[in-house]
Design an enzyme around this catalytic site. Sequence first.
Site, PDB file in Angstrom:
ATOM      1  N   THR A  64       1.012  -1.306  -0.367  1.00 39.81           N
ATOM      2  CA  THR A  64       0.129   0.066   0.121  1.00 39.81           C
ATOM      3  C   THR A  64       0.856   1.050  -0.055  1.00 39.81           C
ATOM      4  OG1 THR A  64      -1.622  -0.718   0.874  1.00 39.81           O
ATOM      5  CG2 THR A  64      -1.821   2.026   1.134  1.00 39.81           C
ATOM      6  N   LYS A 114      50.409 -15.966  -6.272  1.00 44.66           N
ATOM      7  CA  LYS A 114      49.478 -16.783  -5.949  1.00 44.66           C
ATOM      8  C   LYS A 114      47.593 -16.195  -6.596  1.00 44.66           C
ATOM      9  CE  LYS A 114      46.059 -19.228  -2.356  1.00 44.66           C
ATOM     10  NZ  LYS A 114      44.964 -19.008  -2.699  1.00 44.66           N
ATOM     11  N   SER A 147      -7.314  -0.494  -6.557  1.00 47.92           N
ATOM     12  CA  SER A 147      -6.431  -1.212  -5.515  1.00 47.92           C
ATOM     13  C   SER A 147      -4.496  -1.088  -5.492  1.00 47.92           C
ATOM     14  CB  SER A 147      -7.409  -1.831  -4.417  1.00 47.92           C
ATOM     15  OG  SER A 147      -6.746  -2.567  -3.970  1.00 47.92           O
ATOM     16  N   THR A 148      -4.557  -1.446  -4.582  1.00 54.34           N
ATOM     17  CA  THR A 148      -2.937  -1.992  -4.113  1.00 54.34           C
ATOM     18  C   THR A 148      -2.940  -3.333  -4.523  1.00 54.34           C
ATOM     19  OG1 THR A 148      -3.080  -0.366  -2.414  1.00 54.34           O
ATOM     20  CG2 THR A 148      -1.363  -2.222  -2.471  1.00 54.34           C
ATOM     21  N   ASN A 149      -4.208  -4.260  -3.618  1.00 54.91           N
ATOM     22  CA  ASN A 149      -4.555  -5.255  -4.179  1.00 54.91           C
ATOM     23  C   ASN A 149      -3.975  -5.843  -5.711  1.00 54.91           C
ATOM     24  OD1 ASN A 149      -4.028  -4.882  -1.787  1.00 54.91           O
ATOM     25  ND2 ASN A 149      -6.452  -5.561  -1.338  1.00 54.91           N
ATOM     26  N   SER A 172      46.642 -13.102  -3.077  1.00 54.43           N
ATOM     27  CA  SER A 172      47.031 -13.518  -1.574  1.00 54.43           C
ATOM     28  C   SER A 172      47.757 -12.125  -1.441  1.00 54.43           C
ATOM     29  CB  SER A 172      47.917 -14.738  -1.415  1.00 54.43           C
ATOM     30  OG  SER A 172      48.396 -14.419  -0.094  1.00 54.43           O
ATOM     31  N   SER A 173      47.796 -11.558  -0.138  1.00 59.13           N
ATOM     32  CA  SER A 173      47.936 -10.426  -0.045  1.00 59.13           C
ATOM     33  C   SER A 173      49.614 -10.923   0.805  1.00 59.13           C
ATOM     34  CB  SER A 173      47.554  -9.758   0.807  1.00 59.13           C
ATOM     35  OG  SER A 173      46.732 -10.818   2.156  1.00 59.13           O
TER      36      SER A 173
END
Length: 473
Positions: free
Chosen positions: A99, A322, A138-140, A316-317
């Site tokens: 709504t 890698k 209607s919203t519905n 990888s750090s």
Amino acid sequence: MNMRIEADSIGTLAVPKEAYYGVQSLRAKENFSITDTQLHPEMIRNLAKIKKVAAVINAQSGILTAVKRDAIVQACDEIVAGSLYDSFIVDAIQGGAGTSANMNANEVIANRAIEILGGSKGDYRIVHPNDDVNLCQSTNDVFPTAGKMTVLTILPNLIAELKRLEEALGKKGEEFSEVIKMGRTQLQDAVPTTLGRSFHAYQSFVKRDIRYLESAAEEMKVINLGGTAIGNAINATPAYLEGITDRLSEELNISFTQAEDLFDATQNVDGFVRVSAAIKTAAVNLSKMSNDLRLLSSGPRAGIGEISLPAKQNGSSIMPGKVNPVIPEVVSQVAFRVIGNDVTITMAAESGQLELNAFEPIIFHALFESIDSLAHAVQTLTVNCIAGIQANEMLCYRQVEESAGLATALCPYIGYQKASVIAKESLKTGKSVRELVLEKRLFTVEETDSILDLKRIAGIPAQAEIVARKAVS
């Protein structure tokens, strides 16, 4: 900030004077600060499209003036073109069965129409959000219809990405058609196959998923627009009830059908469950394939290493050089989210009560996220992974030659029991099946070469047959 005072059935509230939204939108903003995410842009556009078509039909019926119609239509067209999005302030997840979202659209359209007609925002004597913009609605019936329209708008992108993936997998299947590798069941050596067959199998599930999605999308073309509150079309004129679906079909160039049972279509949302299920199925398949790609590319020295995935970024750090399978990883993560969204949609659909399902907001939020995120995942999978996969052909061949799984090919000649002895001895001694067969003089060299012909075992057709097949195709 200059304010204006607006009133609703709850009371009065101060709204920013220049805001296109109104009191009901602002209340929803205050009540539903859940995700800090607004409605999907296509959902906003589709709400405006419905309001535009409704205004046209209501003017034809004589219950809306031409002046109001034109102002409402112009406001809706502006929204469809991308304007006023910042005025849609209601959270995507909200109470009230949608709504608040519907009223947000009604208020924005009404205030823009008022402005077009020379009035001041909030002067609803000129154009009223409920009595004019929401007339016969209607919203519905508006909200679920807009949800279905949105699925039909964004789902083609996912299907298109899957078609590109299917094509890319087919190309890899052809490229790897003669790359012999060891097939595995339960992660253990089984029998020889080709890498091409693996990729053709992936291609097959993508084709199947595309069919599932296209079939499920047809469910979205059956709408309950005109049913208003619970399906009995209360407050809708006969002309509106009879004409709204055809008019919407013309506006969107989509063949919508008004549900035969508007009560059913208003309270039951199983169509969205079916779409979600098809998306989940695709996600499950894609994640399974991503798992395979990570396994087959594992190593590259201490793993299976049958394929090499394109290197896309540092892995990888701390470990130099890698490279991780980041694209399959992200695809699986999106799949996990899609599966979770499917559970949400399932529970929301099940939890509807009596004449209405109040949980469509979470259904739409989850469903739209699944469609969009999976489309992006498939796109990066195709471009940044599948297209650049390379086969490590010699390693694949060597693994097959050294596998005890080759003993299976001996069964028709020496029986399962004797072949099992050969397999166990191969595993124990490290000698290949071929070596043991020759060592034990079970067959001549020529016979052994014929029995353990890897191309024959893997089902690779002779070159003449390949040429003939290509000529026919």
